[in-house]
Write a protein that holds these residues in place. Structure first.
Motif, PDB file in Angstrom:
ATOM      1  N   ASP A   6       0.824  -1.212   0.000  1.00 12.06           N
ATOM      2  CA  ASP A   6       0.000   0.000   0.000  1.00 12.06           C
ATOM      3  C   ASP A   6       0.854   1.256   0.000  1.00 12.06           C
ATOM      4  O   ASP A   6       0.378   2.345  -0.332  1.00 12.06           O
ATOM      5  CB  ASP A   6      -0.865   0.046   1.272  1.00 12.06           C
ATOM      6  CG  ASP A   6      -1.567  -1.265   1.527  1.00 12.06           C
ATOM      7  OD1 ASP A   6      -2.320  -1.711   0.629  1.00 12.06           O
ATOM      8  OD2 ASP A   6      -1.345  -1.871   2.610  1.00 12.06           O
ATOM      9  N   ALA A   7       2.096   1.089   0.421  1.00 11.77           N
ATOM     10  CA  ALA A   7       2.970   2.255   0.588  1.00 11.77           C
ATOM     11  C   ALA A   7       4.394   1.860   0.247  1.00 11.77           C
ATOM     12  O   ALA A   7       4.752   0.676   0.314  1.00 11.77           O
ATOM     13  CB  ALA A   7       2.912   2.778   2.024  1.00 11.77           C
TER      14      ALA A   7
ATOM     15  N   ALA B  55       1.027   5.453  -1.213  1.00 13.78           N
ATOM     16  CA  ALA B  55       1.557   6.427  -0.249  1.00 13.78           C
ATOM     17  C   ALA B  55       3.071   6.277  -0.166  1.00 13.78           C
ATOM     18  O   ALA B  55       3.602   5.185  -0.402  1.00 13.78           O
ATOM     19  CB  ALA B  55       0.936   6.200   1.125  1.00 13.78           C
ATOM     20  N   VAL B  56       3.744   7.375   0.179  1.00  8.28           N
ATOM     21  CA  VAL B  56       5.206   7.370   0.166  1.00  8.28           C
ATOM     22  C   VAL B  56       5.760   7.851   1.501  1.00  8.28           C
ATOM     23  O   VAL B  56       5.293   8.860   2.049  1.00  8.28           O
ATOM     24  CB  VAL B  56       5.743   8.277  -0.965  1.00  8.28           C
ATOM     25  CG1 VAL B  56       7.264   8.376  -0.892  1.00  8.28           C
ATOM     26  CG2 VAL B  56       5.290   7.760  -2.332  1.00  8.28           C
ATOM     27  N   LEU B  57       6.736   7.114   2.002  1.00  3.39           N
ATOM     28  CA  LEU B  57       7.595   7.624   3.076  1.00  3.39           C
ATOM     29  C   LEU B  57       9.001   7.671   2.490  1.00  3.39           C
ATOM     30  O   LEU B  57       9.594   6.629   2.186  1.00  3.39           O
ATOM     31  CB  LEU B  57       7.545   6.710   4.309  1.00  3.39           C
ATOM     32  CG  LEU B  57       8.541   7.021   5.436  1.00  3.39           C
ATOM     33  CD1 LEU B  57       8.532   8.498   5.827  1.00  3.39           C
ATOM     34  CD2 LEU B  57       8.219   6.169   6.674  1.00  3.39           C
TER      35      LEU B  57
ATOM     36  N   CYS C  43       4.119  13.589  -6.270  1.00  4.05           N
ATOM     37  CA  CYS C  43       3.130  13.079  -5.305  1.00  4.05           C
ATOM     38  C   CYS C  43       1.851  13.916  -5.334  1.00  4.05           C
ATOM     39  O   CYS C  43       0.739  13.371  -5.265  1.00  4.05           O
ATOM     40  CB  CYS C  43       3.725  13.063  -3.903  1.00  4.05           C
ATOM     41  SG  CYS C  43       5.079  11.880  -3.735  1.00  4.05           S
ATOM     42  N   GLU C  44       2.033  15.226  -5.434  1.00  3.62           N
ATOM     43  CA  GLU C  44       0.848  16.087  -5.471  1.00  3.62           C
ATOM     44  C   GLU C  44       0.014  15.803  -6.716  1.00  3.62           C
ATOM     45  O   GLU C  44      -1.218  15.696  -6.644  1.00  3.62           O
ATOM     46  CB  GLU C  44       1.267  17.564  -5.452  1.00  3.62           C
ATOM     47  CG  GLU C  44       1.675  18.025  -4.053  1.00  3.62           C
ATOM     48  CD  GLU C  44       2.246  19.447  -4.062  1.00  3.62           C
ATOM     49  OE1 GLU C  44       2.516  19.961  -2.956  1.00  3.62           O
ATOM     50  OE2 GLU C  44       2.422  20.017  -5.167  1.00  3.62           O
ATOM     51  N   ASP C  45       0.700  15.672  -7.847  1.00  5.26           N
ATOM     52  CA  ASP C  45      -0.020  15.432  -9.103  1.00  5.26           C
ATOM     53  C   ASP C  45      -0.796  14.122  -9.053  1.00  5.26           C
ATOM     54  O   ASP C  45      -1.902  14.008  -9.612  1.00  5.26           O
ATOM     55  CB  ASP C  45       0.968  15.401 -10.276  1.00  5.26           C
ATOM     56  CG  ASP C  45       1.573  16.778 -10.540  1.00  5.26           C
ATOM     57  OD1 ASP C  45       1.067  17.763  -9.959  1.00  5.26           O
ATOM     58  OD2 ASP C  45       2.557  16.860 -11.301  1.00  5.26           O
ATOM     59  N   ALA C  46      -0.195  13.139  -8.410  1.00  2.06           N
ATOM     60  CA  ALA C  46      -0.854  11.826  -8.338  1.00  2.06           C
ATOM     61  C   ALA C  46      -1.836  11.745  -7.178  1.00  2.06           C
ATOM     62  O   ALA C  46      -2.577  10.764  -7.065  1.00  2.06           O
ATOM     63  CB  ALA C  46       0.201  10.729  -8.199  1.00  2.06           C
ATOM     64  N   GLY C  47      -1.825  12.759  -6.322  1.00  7.59           N
ATOM     65  CA  GLY C  47      -2.742  12.755  -5.182  1.00  7.59           C
ATOM     66  C   GLY C  47      -2.393  11.711  -4.139  1.00  7.59           C
ATOM     67  O   GLY C  47      -3.271  11.235  -3.417  1.00  7.59           O
ATOM     68  N   VAL C  48      -1.097  11.356  -4.028  1.00  8.60           N
ATOM     69  CA  VAL C  48      -0.713  10.389  -2.989  1.00  8.60           C
ATOM     70  C   VAL C  48      -0.058  11.119  -1.819  1.00  8.60           C
ATOM     71  O   VAL C  48       0.620  12.133  -2.014  1.00  8.60           O
ATOM     72  CB  VAL C  48       0.249   9.299  -3.531  1.00  8.60           C
ATOM     73  CG1 VAL C  48      -0.394   8.557  -4.690  1.00  8.60           C
ATOM     74  CG2 VAL C  48       1.601   9.889  -3.924  1.00  8.60           C
TER      75      VAL C  48
END
Lengths: 364, 364
Positions: A94-95, A118-120, A139-144
């Motif tokens: 999931d991340a 999701a990314v850490l 990340c913003e563009d992909a909404g994650v």
């Protein structure tokens, strides 16, 4: 001690962000771990396993043998970096936790974002502010959701420091000292981790790898961002040719508060953060390393009080927060924009080291 | 601990300059004390009395009542400043200790030099480098010995620090942190001592009065002088209008070693000097104040050793050294030229604070 201090110490809640009880988690966030250096093997994977909110499911690295060994050891799915980027194992996580050399964060984060994961991402966010900006945009563009791995921000010692400062225990902050050093070639061991010596991969060494801890922890503790920085870097030994072996820097915060910091990749291990205010000095020593217990003292009118508190597994706390916020659908405090401020500040310190002059930060 | 450290600690001699036994002194150096502020009354006069090599015989101050009170209390001869300068009591003293506001050092030292008296002058030597140069010249022209009151240089804690660094216990020095602060208006009490707020009398406040301690002690410990400095000063409160309430400064030593320092006249009491080398960290904390015991620790590979040692009356040690060197006809280490280096460095830090740019020191 002062009454605000006593009150505060009674009230302190280690995880003031926690609304989901760990025991109630049936489906923890499944994490793909990208990059199997010393830190990921020794700290991140155990931390993910300890946290009730996360579990590791997939691992990758450019070193196939490391992937095979870790996958076998922990019963995980090992994939190649290409497979990870192509989403071949995307149904299994999931991340994505990215702990690769700085200059390769962007490619993995962008891939994860495209997969809707999701990314850490480890800090520093990338090797340059521009690449870091692209990473945040991906990340913003992909909404994650994007969290950045500032493990001090979920450490009870740093949170206590911030809360005591907020409560006014130190009075007005006058200045801050921080020092952090290690013998990188000795303490970190294997060649696997020596990409920090390659400026193309790291973007810098003492300042990028270590300097970011005092910088970010002071920002976190003061709840403010530097408005002007100056610094100097220095390289003494051939092993560090091309990067900074030592760095000295000054951060000026709103109100004129100076934080003066030294970091080194080749000095006796040190790890200390001291905030001097009009009413007290607050000291974290040891402060910054995951591999040592943190110390916390309050000094006031010649009396030093060493505060005992529960030592935590820093990376468990970090991943617990990461997983919890995802499960609770809550935002991260150390997000991409927060991390970009560090990238611009580090870049400005390198610029100051090059020109000899202070550099203004305009909150780019 | 390391073998050099153990060896050194066994060998340490507190007064390695002492060749005359205190018990053998029949005629100690007779000292006229000029300026009866808090420090002279509470520390210098008792220190002179404790030292076997000195005795106070004459006192003066612009405050006639203070002169009368101290003279009666200690059975000394009280004179007016004019009488002191005119030599009216010159047959009653061999040396003059000057502890007046900085900008009045020159007039008293020049008078003492004309009288052929040895001089112990408080630091900073004067209010400007130019006046300090004139002060040194007055002593040189008259052929009288001049010592400057750097009490840290005869303190066993600072001498141990220097000797351990010389012995290589810290390895190569990488960087230095120092911080020193007090609540001047609270800790120093009486108006008598608040001339530090008058820039004409003091030449500056936080940096001149406090900043000189880290500066000089680091010079002493490293056995080197800064080649480049930068700094920033800051004033928050009306009481400090016209002078610097806080200061931050960086001293760059040969080999590129940075010492990063903060001082304040209006912050919680702090007093710490830390040298980080490749092999150990050496920590003086408390470091600088006469009114607190000094602490000394060596930290190496995660092990901290707090070293117990005899605490001394700092001013007794200073005057013992002063009197001893005069009786033995030996020179002083902290002499006029040594003190001028501080004056130029402090002036350069103020210049940097004004321009925002580092200032080179060319050993003027």
């Amino acid at each position: 001690m002062t009454s605000p201090l006593a009150e505060y110490l009674d009230d302190f809640t280690r995880r003031d962000w926690q609304t989901i009880a760990p025991d109630d988690v049936d489906d923890p966030v499944r994490v793909a771990v990208v990059g199997l250096g010393w830190f990921a093997r020794e700290w991140a994977l155990p931390g993910i396993a300890r946290s009730a909110f996360t579990e590791a499911t997939v691992v990758t690295d450019i070193d196939n043998e490391a992937v095979a060994a870790v996958a076998a050891d922990r019963d995980l799915r090992g994939v190649t970096p290409e497979e990870l980027r192509d989403g071949a194992a995307a149904d299994g996580y999931d991340a994505v936790y990215v702990a690769t050399p700085n200059a390769t964060h962007l490619e993995y984060v962008a891939a994860a974002a495209e997969q809707g994961k999701a990314v850490l991402c480890e800090k520093p966010l990338e090797s340059t502010p521009e690449r870091a900006r692209d990473l945040v945009a991906a990340c913003e563009d992909a909404g994650v959701p994007l969290m950045v791995g500032y493990r001090m921000q979920t450490d009870p010692a740093a949170r206590r420091l911030r809360d005591l400062l907020d409560a006014g225990v130190a009075g007005d902050v006058v200045h801050v000292h921080a020092t952090m050093s290690q013998t990188m070639l000795g303490e970190l061991g294997s060649d696997h981790d020596q990409w920090r010596l390659d400026p193309e991969l790291s973007g810098g060494c003492a300042l990028m790898d270590i300097g970011i801890y005092p910088l970010n922890t002071i920002r976190f503790a003061l709840g403010a961002d530097p408005v002007r920085v100056s610094g100097r870097t220095r390289t003494e030994h051939d092993a560090f040719a091309g990067v900074d072996e030592h760095a000295t820097y000054r951060l000026e915060f709103p109100g004129g508060i100076d934080a003066t910091c030294t970091v080194s990749q080749n000095a006796q291990h040190a790890s200390r953060l001291e905030v001097t205010g009009t009413d007290a000095r607050l000291i974290l020593d040891p402060a910054f390393y995951e591999r040592e217990d943190r110390g916390f003292a309050v000094v006031r009118d010649g009396v030093r009080v060493d505060i005992d508190f529960e030592q935590v597994h820093q990376i468990e706390e970090e991943f617990a927060y990461f997983g919890h916020q995802l499960l609770a659908d809550e935002p991260f405090y150390p997000d991409g924009e927060h991390a970009l401020t560090d990238m611009w500040a580090l870049d400005a310190i390198y610029e100051s080291a090059s020109t000899g002059e202070p550099v203004e930060l305009d909150g780019e």
